[in-house]
Design a protein around this motif. Structure first.
Motif, mmCIF file in Angstrom:
data_model
loop_
_atom_site.group_PDB
_atom_site.id
_atom_site.type_symbol
_atom_site.label_atom_id
_atom_site.label_comp_id
_atom_site.label_asym_id
_atom_site.label_seq_id
_atom_site.Cartn_x
_atom_site.Cartn_y
_atom_site.Cartn_z
ATOM 1 N N ARG A 1 0.498 -1.683 0.048
ATOM 2 C CA ARG A 1 0.232 -0.118 0.194
ATOM 3 C C ARG A 1 0.943 1.433 -0.164
ATOM 4 O O ARG A 1 0.627 2.349 -0.483
ATOM 5 C CB ARG A 1 -0.948 -0.149 1.224
ATOM 6 C CG ARG A 1 -1.716 0.950 0.952
ATOM 7 C CD ARG A 1 -2.704 1.520 2.025
ATOM 8 N NE ARG A 1 -2.022 1.343 3.918
ATOM 9 C CZ ARG A 1 -3.060 1.265 5.231
ATOM 10 N NH1 ARG A 1 -3.925 1.157 4.881
ATOM 11 N NH2 ARG A 1 -2.044 1.396 5.708
ATOM 12 N N GLU A 2 1.936 0.960 0.599
ATOM 13 C CA GLU A 2 2.696 2.133 0.347
ATOM 14 C C GLU A 2 3.345 2.689 -0.827
ATOM 15 O O GLU A 2 3.558 4.281 -0.845
ATOM 16 C CB GLU A 2 4.083 2.113 2.085
ATOM 17 C CG GLU A 2 3.296 1.965 3.742
ATOM 18 C CD GLU A 2 2.860 0.823 3.654
ATOM 19 O OE1 GLU A 2 2.215 0.436 4.634
ATOM 20 O OE2 GLU A 2 2.961 -0.160 2.739
ATOM 21 N N ILE A 3 3.940 2.091 -1.286
ATOM 22 C CA ILE A 3 4.744 2.327 -2.562
ATOM 23 C C ILE A 3 3.497 2.305 -3.605
ATOM 24 O O ILE A 3 3.800 3.124 -4.304
ATOM 25 C CB ILE A 3 5.905 0.924 -2.616
ATOM 26 C CG1 ILE A 3 6.358 0.597 -2.044
ATOM 27 C CG2 ILE A 3 5.859 0.695 -4.226
ATOM 28 C CD1 ILE A 3 7.699 0.123 -1.909
ATOM 29 N N ASP B 1 0.105 3.084 -3.206
ATOM 30 C CA ASP B 1 0.022 5.460 -2.901
ATOM 31 C C ASP B 1 1.174 6.247 -3.316
ATOM 32 O O ASP B 1 0.492 7.086 -3.356
ATOM 33 C CB ASP B 1 0.334 5.741 -1.809
ATOM 34 C CG ASP B 1 -1.157 4.738 -0.704
ATOM 35 O OD1 ASP B 1 -2.210 4.789 -1.607
ATOM 36 O OD2 ASP B 1 -1.692 4.920 0.902
ATOM 37 N N TRP B 2 2.889 5.653 -3.190
ATOM 38 C CA TRP B 2 3.946 6.770 -3.888
ATOM 39 C C TRP B 2 3.792 6.507 -5.778
ATOM 40 O O TRP B 2 3.708 8.108 -5.921
ATOM 41 C CB TRP B 2 5.001 6.099 -3.441
ATOM 42 C CG TRP B 2 5.831 6.706 -3.966
ATOM 43 C CD1 TRP B 2 6.758 8.213 -3.828
ATOM 44 C CD2 TRP B 2 6.937 6.700 -4.889
ATOM 45 N NE1 TRP B 2 7.338 8.619 -4.775
ATOM 46 C CE2 TRP B 2 8.023 7.231 -4.941
ATOM 47 C CE3 TRP B 2 7.415 5.114 -5.310
ATOM 48 C CZ2 TRP B 2 8.804 7.423 -6.244
ATOM 49 C CZ3 TRP B 2 8.471 4.871 -5.919
ATOM 50 C CH2 TRP B 2 8.755 5.343 -6.694
ATOM 51 N N HIS C 1 1.502 10.911 -1.604
ATOM 52 C CA HIS C 1 3.267 11.244 -1.404
ATOM 53 C C HIS C 1 4.310 10.517 -1.607
ATOM 54 O O HIS C 1 4.039 10.005 -2.780
ATOM 55 C CB HIS C 1 2.809 10.758 0.116
ATOM 56 C CG HIS C 1 2.167 9.067 0.652
ATOM 57 N ND1 HIS C 1 1.550 8.455 1.374
ATOM 58 C CD2 HIS C 1 3.016 8.496 0.243
ATOM 59 C CE1 HIS C 1 1.946 7.368 1.146
ATOM 60 N NE2 HIS C 1 2.572 6.683 0.255
ATOM 61 N N ARG D 1 8.487 9.922 -1.760
ATOM 62 C CA ARG D 1 9.257 8.585 -1.634
ATOM 63 C C ARG D 1 9.383 8.636 -0.260
ATOM 64 O O ARG D 1 9.311 7.200 0.182
ATOM 65 C CB ARG D 1 10.687 8.119 -2.708
ATOM 66 C CG ARG D 1 11.350 7.560 -2.168
ATOM 67 C CD ARG D 1 12.274 7.860 -3.338
ATOM 68 N NE ARG D 1 13.535 6.203 -3.137
ATOM 69 C CZ ARG D 1 13.973 6.378 -2.199
ATOM 70 N NH1 ARG D 1 14.283 7.108 -1.454
ATOM 71 N NH2 ARG D 1 15.476 4.793 -2.168
ATOM 72 N N GLU E 1 8.160 9.800 2.767
ATOM 73 C CA GLU E 1 6.858 9.480 3.576
ATOM 74 C C GLU E 1 6.392 7.838 2.986
ATOM 75 O O GLU E 1 6.005 7.284 3.796
ATOM 76 C CB GLU E 1 5.694 10.549 3.097
ATOM 77 C CG GLU E 1 4.782 10.290 3.941
ATOM 78 C CD GLU E 1 3.751 11.336 4.026
ATOM 79 O OE1 GLU E 1 2.578 10.784 4.169
ATOM 80 O OE2 GLU E 1 3.645 11.685 2.688
ATOM 81 N N ALA E 2 6.815 7.580 2.057
ATOM 82 C CA ALA E 2 6.471 5.816 1.489
ATOM 83 C C ALA E 2 7.011 5.378 2.334
ATOM 84 O O ALA E 2 6.674 3.719 3.088
ATOM 85 C CB ALA E 2 6.735 5.693 0.484
ATOM 86 N N ALA F 1 6.150 2.722 6.123
ATOM 87 C CA ALA F 1 6.227 1.014 5.784
ATOM 88 C C ALA F 1 7.591 0.991 7.002
ATOM 89 O O ALA F 1 6.787 -0.308 7.152
ATOM 90 C CB ALA F 1 6.938 0.576 4.404
#
Length: 298
Positions: free
Chosen positions: A246-248, A250-251, A256, A258, A260-261, A265
């Motif tokens: 999810r974090e990557i 969303d990036w 957001h 890099r 912040e990702a 994570a």
């Protein structure tokens, strides 16, 4: 007289060096390494799930790593069935090394696993959606109402485990704890077993986790997530819950930056490691403890 078969069980939180310890043991004794991590069974996400690199897999035989399509759900019961099949076709003289961070897998190896009816993905998704806005206390309150014994056994209201317990109750009318009380015999019954939990210093573990996603970004994690998202899979599938997806994602969508990702994570990984430590403390408290990568604790 038949020789007693031998297994080594290496459990521990993420980033504690379990895979390196297992590889050293396998190379020393010609052992077979079997994955006991519920995320590392899936294909497509080797880097994101911190699966052993291909060069390590070439140094010793590894099984149940990346063998399940990302589009499937792979339950503990299915994992145990696959393990039983592997053991049936492994030379009885060969040491088998189980390594991972999924406590339920280790419990199933030793104590067996209850046969729970298949739960529909639709019902599982419905329960997940109900739990999503709740914090840990809210999830635990729901679990206690439905199955107080499972709540006691878990100790921490892990979203995946709570979802499972609630879905089983709704589908069958029985508490998951009642199924678990009907355990079948584990496949390692009668084996000679060495067991360890890696329990490195928390500050050391936090430092390792902090650098993990920087390394993952540089080692193909972004490309893996792109490939995974291109499959347009059901977001409720287990692989879609892997930390970093999810974090990557969303990036990649521009939600957001890099850094912040990576930060998000890393925070999620810290939280996961905390849940793992709680499980090991509550359910595997009598297992010998080792430090980082199997070093003796000071």
């Amino acid at each position: 007289m038949t020789r007693q078969r031998s297994a080594v069980l290496i459990a521990g939180p993420t980033a504690s060096g379990k895979s390196r310890l297992a590889l050293a043991r396998a190379e020393e004794r010609g052992g077979l390494i079997v994955n006991a991590d519920s995320m590392q069974v899936y294909d497509t996400v080797r880097v994101v799930t911190a699966r052993p690199p291909a060069e390590d897999e070439g140094r010793a035989e590894h099984r149940l790593y990346g063998t399940v399509p990302a589009s499937r759900r792979f339950s503990t019961g299915q994992w145990l069935g696959a393990v039983t099949e592997i053991l049936a076709h492994t030379d009885i003289e060969r040491e088998v090394i189980f390594v991972g961070g999924t406590g339920l897998y280790f419990n199933a190896l030793i104590n067996g696993f209850a046969e729970v009816p298949e739960i529909s993905p639709e019902l599982t998704l419905q329960v997940q959606q109900e739990l999503e806005p709740l914090d840990e206390a809210g999830r635990m309150a729901m679990l206690v109402e439905v199955d107080p014994e499972i709540a006691r056994r878990l100790g921490v209201a892990d979203p995946q485990r709570v979802t499972r317990a609630l879905a089983v109750h709704r589908a069958t009318g029985r508490r998951l704890s009642s199924f678990q009380d009907d355990l079948q015999e584990g496949p390692l019954q009668g084996w000679r077993i060495e067991r360890f939990v890696l329990a490195p210093d928390r500050d050391v573990l936090r430092a390792r986790i902090a650098t993990r996603f920087e390394q993952m970004f540089a080692s193909g994690a972004v490309e893996e997530v792109e490939a995974l998202l291109a499959k347009r899979l059901d977001p409720s599938l287990p692989v879609m819950k892997a930390i970093g997806v999810r974090e990557i994602g969303d990036w990649l969508d521009g939600l957001h930056g890099r850094e912040e990702a990576i930060t998000l994570a890393t925070i999620a990984t810290h939280q996961y490691a905390k849940r793992q430590r709680t499980w090991f403390r509550n359910r595997m408290g009598d297992w010998p403890r080792l430090g980082l990568e199997g070093q003796p604790l000071r």
